[in-house]
Motif scaffolding. Structure first.
Motif, PDB file in Angstrom:
ATOM      1  N   GLY A  12      12.522  23.774 -24.948  1.00 50.35           N
ATOM      2  CA  GLY A  12      12.638  25.176 -24.541  1.00 50.35           C
ATOM      3  C   GLY A  12      12.348  26.096 -25.714  1.00 50.35           C
ATOM      4  N   ALA A  13      13.412  26.499 -26.406  1.00 50.76           N
ATOM      5  CA  ALA A  13      13.266  27.358 -27.580  1.00 50.76           C
ATOM      6  C   ALA A  13      13.742  26.594 -28.817  1.00 50.76           C
ATOM      7  N   PRO A  14      13.204  26.928 -29.998  1.00 51.10           N
ATOM      8  CA  PRO A  14      13.660  26.218 -31.201  1.00 51.10           C
ATOM      9  C   PRO A  14      15.141  26.484 -31.468  1.00 51.10           C
ATOM     10  N   SER A  15      15.847  25.495 -31.984  1.00 51.35           N
ATOM     11  CA  SER A  15      17.272  25.626 -32.310  1.00 51.35           C
ATOM     12  C   SER A  15      17.448  24.883 -33.622  1.00 51.35           C
ATOM     13  N   VAL A  16      18.601  24.253 -33.826  1.00 50.64           N
ATOM     14  CA  VAL A  16      18.707  23.371 -34.997  1.00 50.64           C
ATOM     15  C   VAL A  16      17.724  22.215 -34.833  1.00 50.64           C
ATOM     16  N   ARG A  17      17.322  21.982 -33.608  1.00 50.83           N
ATOM     17  CA  ARG A  17      16.318  20.960 -33.310  1.00 50.83           C
ATOM     18  C   ARG A  17      14.959  21.639 -33.140  1.00 50.83           C
ATOM     19  N   GLY A  18      13.927  20.974 -33.632  1.00 48.58           N
ATOM     20  CA  GLY A  18      12.582  21.504 -33.487  1.00 48.58           C
ATOM     21  C   GLY A  18      12.052  21.263 -32.080  1.00 48.58           C
TER      22      GLY A  18
END
Ligand SMILES: [Zn+2]
Ligand SMILES: [Zn+2]
Length: 288
Positions: A12-18
């Motif tokens: 979906g959108a970038p977070s702590v995870r790429g």
């Protein structure tokens, strides 16, 4: 042996995870599965050689899976790549328009293909159940054929030409005795890896991924969200697929940015399928 590098495990959108990107490596052949925004930056910063990518397989045209691809190809050209690149997935139009609009032309040939195979691996797509047309990929190692060298040695046969002929499936005459390949050849089934990209839980995915050594399945949400409405799966759905398809291990991927910790997803999946794990970005797994 196959290595899988987890470059971006979010969705979906970038977070702590790429954003989604997975590199599968088998004896020098590197296959990139999806290429979300930021993929090349993560790879370059962490010393993963982008030039060695031979095949790129894109699941679908949602931005989180594909927008890292045009810049990656431009960088490969800047680095002077000459080697042909194989691309699977419906991205020809996107790439050609982006090349035209950015006044760029690649220094190497791009071969758009529906499937890929060489002497050691085979990559085939299968349709998944998402909100737009999307396909997952099966990566299979070819059957490995070895000659039972111990047995030949016991029988006093050390000539490498005989070994080679038996490995190639040919009968050989040796000191008046006929050697039959079936008696000396050991066949080992190749590894099978399945990557779903984005999908709701569905039958056609269950049958395509059956008996995989590793299944990387959409696990965007926990059970309190109706993931199917968004064309995604919960960790519990992923575990259900793992059970019904008889896979050996399940990697939960495409984790939504709403989860600061993956614990709730892992707990949910492990209740049904204990051999589940949540890979972190920049981790890897070795399969034998
Ligand atoms: Zn996605
Ligand atoms: Zn999607």
């Amino acid at each position: 042996m196959i290595n899988v590098f987890f470059i971006g495990t979010g969705g979906g959108a970038p977070s702590v995870r790429g954003l989604p990107a997975y590199l599968v490596r088998k004896e020098g052949i590197n296959v990139l599965l999806d290429c979300g925004e930021g993929t090349q930056i993560t790879m370059i910063r962490h010393g993963i050689n982008i030039m060695s990518i031979k095949v790129i397989a894109i699941t679908h045209l949602h931005a989180d899976h594909v927008l890292g691809l045009p810049p990656l190809i431009q960088t490969l050209s800047m680095y002077g790549r000459k080697e042909k690149l194989y691309i699977l997935g419906d991205v020809k139009k996107l790439l050609e328009e982006s090349f035209e609009d950015t006044h760029f032309s690649p220094t190497f040939e791009i071969n758009y293909v529906n499937s890929y195979q060489d002497t050691s691996i085979k990559i085939t797509p299968f349709p998944t159940c998402h909100v737009i047309k999307s396909q997952g990929y099966i990566i299979e190692e070819k059957e490995r054929i070895n000659v039972d060298a111990e047995r030949l040695k016991k029988e006093g046969i050390t000539d490498w030409k005989i070994l080679r002929s038996l490995k190639e499936g040919k009968e050989v005459e040796y000191e008046g005795k006929k050697l039959i390949p079936e008696d000396y050849v050991i066949k080992k089934k190749g590894l099978k890896i399945a990557y779903t990209g984005d999908t709701a839980i569905c039958e056609r995915v269950i049958s395509a991924v059956s008996s995989s050594d590793l299944l990387l399945h959409d696990s965007t949400f926990t059970m309190d969200i109706n993931a199917s409405d968004y064309g995604h799966s919960t960790a519990s759905d992923a575990a259900e697929v793992a059970i019904n398809s008889g896979v050996k291990r399940l990697g939960l991927i495409h984790i939504s940015g709403r989860y600061k910790s993956a614990e709730p997803l892992l707990e949910e999946a492990m209740k049904k399928f204990p051999k589940s794990f949540v890979p972190n970005d920049l981790s890897y797994i070795i399969l034998h």
